[in-house]
Design a protein around this motif. Structure first.
Motif, PDB file in Angstrom:
ATOM      1  N   SER B 247       0.839  -1.195   0.000  1.00 43.09           N
ATOM      2  CA  SER B 247       0.000   0.000   0.000  1.00 43.09           C
ATOM      3  C   SER B 247       0.878   1.250   0.000  1.00 43.09           C
ATOM      4  O   SER B 247       0.522   2.262  -0.610  1.00 43.09           O
ATOM      5  N   ALA B 250       1.970   1.562  -3.567  1.00 44.65           N
ATOM      6  CA  ALA B 250       0.856   2.038  -4.393  1.00 44.65           C
ATOM      7  C   ALA B 250       0.601   3.524  -4.138  1.00 44.65           C
ATOM      8  O   ALA B 250       0.404   4.310  -5.077  1.00 44.65           O
ATOM      9  N   ALA B 251       0.653   3.940  -2.869  1.00 44.20           N
ATOM     10  CA  ALA B 251       0.441   5.351  -2.549  1.00 44.20           C
ATOM     11  C   ALA B 251       1.513   6.211  -3.207  1.00 44.20           C
ATOM     12  O   ALA B 251       1.230   7.304  -3.706  1.00 44.20           O
ATOM     13  N   GLY B 266      -1.076  10.611  -2.171  1.00 46.99           N
ATOM     14  CA  GLY B 266      -1.151   9.154  -2.224  1.00 46.99           C
ATOM     15  C   GLY B 266      -1.625   8.580  -0.899  1.00 46.99           C
ATOM     16  O   GLY B 266      -2.457   7.664  -0.856  1.00 46.99           O
ATOM     17  N   MET B 270      -5.018   6.248  -0.197  1.00 48.03           N
ATOM     18  CA  MET B 270      -4.927   4.899   0.361  1.00 48.03           C
ATOM     19  C   MET B 270      -5.674   4.797   1.697  1.00 48.03           C
ATOM     20  O   MET B 270      -6.433   3.868   1.926  1.00 48.03           O
ATOM     21  N   GLN B 271      -5.446   5.757   2.576  1.00 51.61           N
ATOM     22  CA  GLN B 271      -6.036   5.675   3.906  1.00 51.61           C
ATOM     23  C   GLN B 271      -7.564   5.766   3.823  1.00 51.61           C
ATOM     24  O   GLN B 271      -8.277   4.968   4.411  1.00 51.61           O
ATOM     25  N   GLN B 274      -9.079   2.613   2.281  1.00 50.69           N
ATOM     26  CA  GLN B 274      -9.143   1.494   3.219  1.00 50.69           C
ATOM     27  C   GLN B 274     -10.279   1.675   4.223  1.00 50.69           C
ATOM     28  O   GLN B 274     -10.952   0.730   4.585  1.00 50.69           O
ATOM     29  N   GLN B 284      -8.203  -5.844  -1.789  1.00 51.38           N
ATOM     30  CA  GLN B 284      -7.051  -5.012  -1.478  1.00 51.38           C
ATOM     31  C   GLN B 284      -5.860  -5.235  -2.416  1.00 51.38           C
ATOM     32  O   GLN B 284      -5.391  -4.310  -3.082  1.00 51.38           O
ATOM     33  N   TYR B 288      -4.256  -2.682  -5.195  1.00 52.78           N
ATOM     34  CA  TYR B 288      -2.870  -2.189  -5.151  1.00 52.78           C
ATOM     35  C   TYR B 288      -2.147  -2.534  -6.448  1.00 52.78           C
ATOM     36  O   TYR B 288      -1.457  -1.703  -7.036  1.00 52.78           O
ATOM     37  N   PHE B 291      -3.235  -0.421  -9.298  1.00 52.01           N
ATOM     38  CA  PHE B 291      -2.635   0.915  -9.181  1.00 52.01           C
ATOM     39  C   PHE B 291      -1.204   0.904  -9.717  1.00 52.01           C
ATOM     40  O   PHE B 291      -0.807   1.776 -10.495  1.00 52.01           O
TER      41      PHE B 291
END
Lengths: 288, 624
Positions: B247, B250-251, B266, B270-271, B274, B284, B288, B291
């Motif tokens: 993650s 990905a971010a 990013g 992400m946060q 989720q 999930q 990711y 992304f």
């Protein structure tokens, strides 16, 4: 000796991953991080063939081989080919990790997160060989991995296609100018690597279980095998994989269950530090 | 991009910060959202560390999560075992631990670059549960450990105070990162990302710079870990998973790895993703992965890139005030082209029996040449005759198989390229090596990175020393760009320039370091007549200023005009050496170029000059 056999059987799996990395690396110059995930998918397809559909051995192996080869081709098309010819060479670092993660996620979504037992195709009666015991399926895994690894090594050195693949890994443009179909070679390498990974799904799964995050540890230990053997050396990768398996098995047996990963990591760091080209690798000079 | 961030209004940023700080106290956000903001802040630290490594140095480090764990356990253990709950001590200890772990993994992991660092750091993540288990006495094993209440000067840091601490630490880090990345150091990281070879001929040890970047990127991850342990009051190994590592990655790519503030964007995506979507857990990994795939292929500059494009478009349409031209302040106003160079301390470069073999192929065989200061020494010869090989040996990009290389009295053969560059050997490339995301002016100034060094600390603190160095760099770079007649492109992105202009940029860059020996590799090919004229003038000036010039060139008229001495290579051997007149009259050279028999004078050609066309399209028509 039982420890040696266990180490060799686990090591055979790492060798398989290293072989897969090398096949693609040699033909297209790309490091396919997702290759370990292809092996993981192979174990699931073997499970699907043998358990879900109840197929006999040969159709199961064919199903897994063809299935994984197709997935490998899709991966090449989606994650590798759009980046070919770009000046920025960091692209595949991200996209192959992305492809690997998607495969992990799909496997978890389709087959769940619990390990599935892949049935052993051979009798489970342990054999006694050279003072140690092992299962017949492990012996088959070791033997067939050796055959494939040595076979690919000889193929790459002694056939026209193999040499062409070496040439195009060395310099894509030059090889292309000599009339080698570089793209076809690259695509073919993905298909071959995928087919090998799929075909071994049944044997690998019988040793490890089919589980969605199998690819993580396989990717790491396969890469350690490459680091030991030197990237691009099929024979080196084969030996590196077995060596990694042995180190793992002995550390687990004599130091403790929590330590083998740590010991392999130590060996990995030492190799990178002392012999960054691997024990069998040759020093390549960079070009301008 | 730099321009945008340079113009980032400090006042607006300050207002935003104050608003963010008073938000929970003023009742603007409830407990859920203040926790979310803290989690985003912590995640953006992790992502920012990765951005430094991935976006600027081009190395993939997946170990941010392991360093996160290190920071959390170090801070937690200090509090539980020694009663050291002071947050400043905890943060300092986490930083120190990050440096140690960064060095242990970076020193071996960066030997080769590419995938080996990625794998070493990936390995580190998978080792976290094992290590927690092995050190169960310190870490509480798989059950986890509760941490002590953090303090600062006798105050308990909980509730709003903890919120303030987290925001301030994160803002502090981003200030450090911004000042580091938007400086010559950040520019050099970008050069390294684009081309390690270019970085090394600029005099930078690629290995050490990579290690520096990697260790710097490790620090915010450990800080994040320490803050997280204070926020949750509990540390267990199942926080530090590979999924979290993905993650973060990905971010990073979603926000844009090659940007300072993309990390925050990013982390927000992400946060919130989720927390908001209940389906997120199941899909999930697929999300990711998607992304990474999409960002890697389609929009590799992430949200930050989109924002920059949007701002640029808005400016073009007049919706926003346009920026003043980049670094106009630094450029002197006079439009007079600089007429001459400062004197250069040229030095005699000499090869003695230099040889190079690739496997069985002897690319260069026993070549002895001399290049004197204040002269132009040309290397000519057909393709494959070993000209570029010789240049690569001189610059240290190849190790000689035999023979020696002298700079003045010093034997420098076999030294790594960055050392040879530091002796004052500069070069340009047949295919110019040009980084992305940089203005032409900034790129030329990277030539001065090693010779006119401004340390990292002055850059981070924006000390007067940094400002002076920056201004001098810009001024000098501007003067050099004028010298080669392209002062007008100083503010343009260097990778948007045409080939001919790129070559001139490289010449300016090589001059920026104040080098003593200049190796120009086919610097004239692909240039039109007016560019060639500028180039001639520039090379002439280097000679006047006392520099040693080595010119590899196909354009024979140009060579005849410029060179004081010509060495002719053929099949890796030195065929002839002499003045332009001698070479023009040399029968062997004639034979080599026409394929006629040695000494044969049956040919229609009277001298080599007539035969330039045999070199093919490398000769621009206008140059005759």
């Amino acid at each position: 000796m039982t420890t040696v056999w266990a180490g060799l059987a686990t090591g055979a799996i790492y060798s398989l991953v290293a072989i897969g990395y090398n096949v693609v690396l040699l033909a297209s110059g790309t490091f396919n991080f997702a290759h370990a995930q292809l092996l993981m998918v192979g174990t699931f397809l073997a499970y699907a063939g043998a358990v879900t559909f109840g197929l006999p051995v040969v159709p199961t192996v064919l199903l897994a081989a063809v299935g994984v080869a197709v997935i490998a081709l899709v991966e090449e098309r989606v994650a590798i080919r759009p980046l070919l010819g770009r000046a920025d060479r960091h692209g595949t670092l991200i996209t192959t990790v992305g492809a690997a993660t998607i495969l992990d996620g799909l496997a978890a979504a389709i087959w769940g997160r619990q390990p599935l037992t892949v049935p052993s195709v051979l009798p489970d009666e342990p054999l006694t060989l050279l003072g140690g015991t092992l299962r017949p399926v492990d012996l088959a895994l070791i033997g067939l991995t050796l055959v494939v690894g040595v076979g690919l090594h000889l193929w790459s050195r002694h056939t026209l296609t193999g040499l062409a693949s070496l040439a195009s890994a060395e310099d894509r443009d030059a090889a292309s100018a000599r009339g080698i179909n570089v793209r076809l070679l690259g695509v073919g390498a993905f298909a071959v690597a995928g087919a090998i990974a799929g075909a071994f799904g049944l044997l690998v799964g019988a040793r490890t279980y089919a589980v969605f995050d199998l690819g993580h540890s396989l990717a790491l230990f396969g890469f350690v095998a490459i680091a030991i053997g030197g990237s691009g050396s099929q024979l080196g990768g084969l030996i590196g994989g077995f060596a990694t398996g042995l180190v793992y098995a002995f550390a687990a047996r004599y130091i403790g269950a929590a330590y083998p990963q740590l010991v392999v990591f130590g060996v990995f760091l030492l190799i990178l530090f002392l012999r960054p080209r691997g024990l069998f690798g040759t020093a390549l000079e960079r070009r301008v | 991009m730099n321009a945008l961030i340079h113009r980032f209004r400090p006042l607006g940023a300050l207002l935003l910060l104050v608003l963010l700080l008073i938000a929970p106290g003023a009742g603007l956000v409830n407990g859920y959202w203040s926790r979310t903001i803290m989690l985003i802040a912590i995640l953006s630290l992790l992502v920012s560390g990765l951005n430094v490594v991935l976006g600027y140095a081009g190395e993939l480090a997946m170990g941010q999560v392991a360093l996160y764990a290190v920071g959390a356990y170090v801070a937690g253990y200090l509090g539980v075992a020694f009663g050291v709950t002071n947050v400043l001590v905890a943060l300092a200890a986490a930083t120190l631990a990050a440096v140690v772990v960064g060095l242990i993994t970076g020193i071996p992991g960066l030997r080769l670059g590419g995938w080996s660092l990625a794998m070493v750091t990936f390995f580190l993540v998978t080792l976290v549960p094992n290590l927690v288990d092995i050190f169960a006495d310190f870490t509480g094993g798989t059950l986890g450990m509760g941490t002590a209440v953090p303090t600062l000067f006798g105050m308990e840091i909980v509730g709003d105070r903890l919120y303030w601490l987290i925001i301030l630490v994160v803002v502090g880090w981003f200030a450090v990162a911004r000042n580091l990345l938007l400086s010559r150091h950040g520019n050099m990281f970008l050069v390294l990302r684009q081309s390690p070879i270019l970085a090394s001929v600029l005099g930078v040890s690629v290995y050490r710079l990579r290690l520096l970047v990697y260790v710097v990127g490790a620090i915010p991850a450990a800080l994040a870990g320490a803050l997280f342990s204070m926020l949750d009051g509990f540390i267990a190994p199942d926080t530090f998973t590979f999924a979290l590592a993905l993650s973060v990655l990905a971010a990073s790519v979603v926000g844009g790895a090659t940007s300072v503030y993309g990390a925050i964007a990013g982390a927000v995506v992400m946060q919130l993703g989720q927390q908001t979507f209940t389906q997120f857990q199941t899909w999930q990994l697929v999300i990711y992965g998607a992304f990474l795939l999409i960002a890697g292929i389609a929009f590799n500059r992430g949200l930050a890139g989109l924002a920059q494009d949007g701002l640029a478009a808005a400016r073009r349409r007049g919706w926003l005030p346009t920026l003043p031209p980049a670094s106009a302040a630094a450029a002197p106003v006079d439009d007079e082209p600089a007429a001459r160079l400062e004197p250069l301390r040229g030095v005699l470069l000499r090869t003695e029996g230099l040889s190079k073999s690739f496997g069985g192929n002897r690319a260069l065989d026993d070549v002895s040449i001399e290049a004197r200061p204040g002269e132009v020494t040309a290397l000519i010869g057909p393709n494959g005759s070993g000209k570029t090989t010789l240049l690569n040996l001189i610059c240290g990009l190849y190790q000689p198989s035999g023979g020696r290389l002298f700079l003045g009295d010093e034997q420098i053969g076999g030294q790594p390229p960055y050392r040879i560059a530091r002796h004052g050997v500069a070069r340009t490339f047949q295919t110019p090596l040009i980084p992305k995301n940089m203005t032409t002016l900034a790129f030329v100034a990277t030539g001065r990175y090693v010779t006119h060094k401004v340390g990292i600390l002055p850059a981070i603190l924006r000390l007067p020393k940094f400002r002076r160095g920056y201004a001098a760099d810009d001024e000098q770079a501007m003067a050099l760009l004028r010298l080669v007649g392209i002062g007008d492109v100083a503010g343009r992105q260097v990778d948007a320039l045409a080939l001919g202009t790129r070559r001139l940029v490289e010449v300016a860059r090589s001059l920026a370091s104040g080098a003593r020996v200049f190796c120009f590799d086919e610097v004239g090919s692909g240039l039109d007549a007016s560019d060639i004229a500028v180039l001639e003038q520039a090379i002439g000036m280097i000679r006047e200023a006392g520099g040693t010039v080595i010119l590899v060139e196909h354009n024979f008229p140009l060579v005849l005009k410029l060179a004081d001495r010509i060495h002719v290579l053929s099949q890796g051997r030195l065929l002839a050496s002499g003045t332009p007149a001698q070479i023009q009259a040399d029968r062997r050279v004639l034979a080599e170029y026409t394929g006629a028999a040695d000494g044969g004078d049956d040919g229609a050609a009277e001298s080599v000059t007539d035969l330039e066309a045999s070199e093919g399209p490398a000769v621009p028509k206008g140059a005759k």
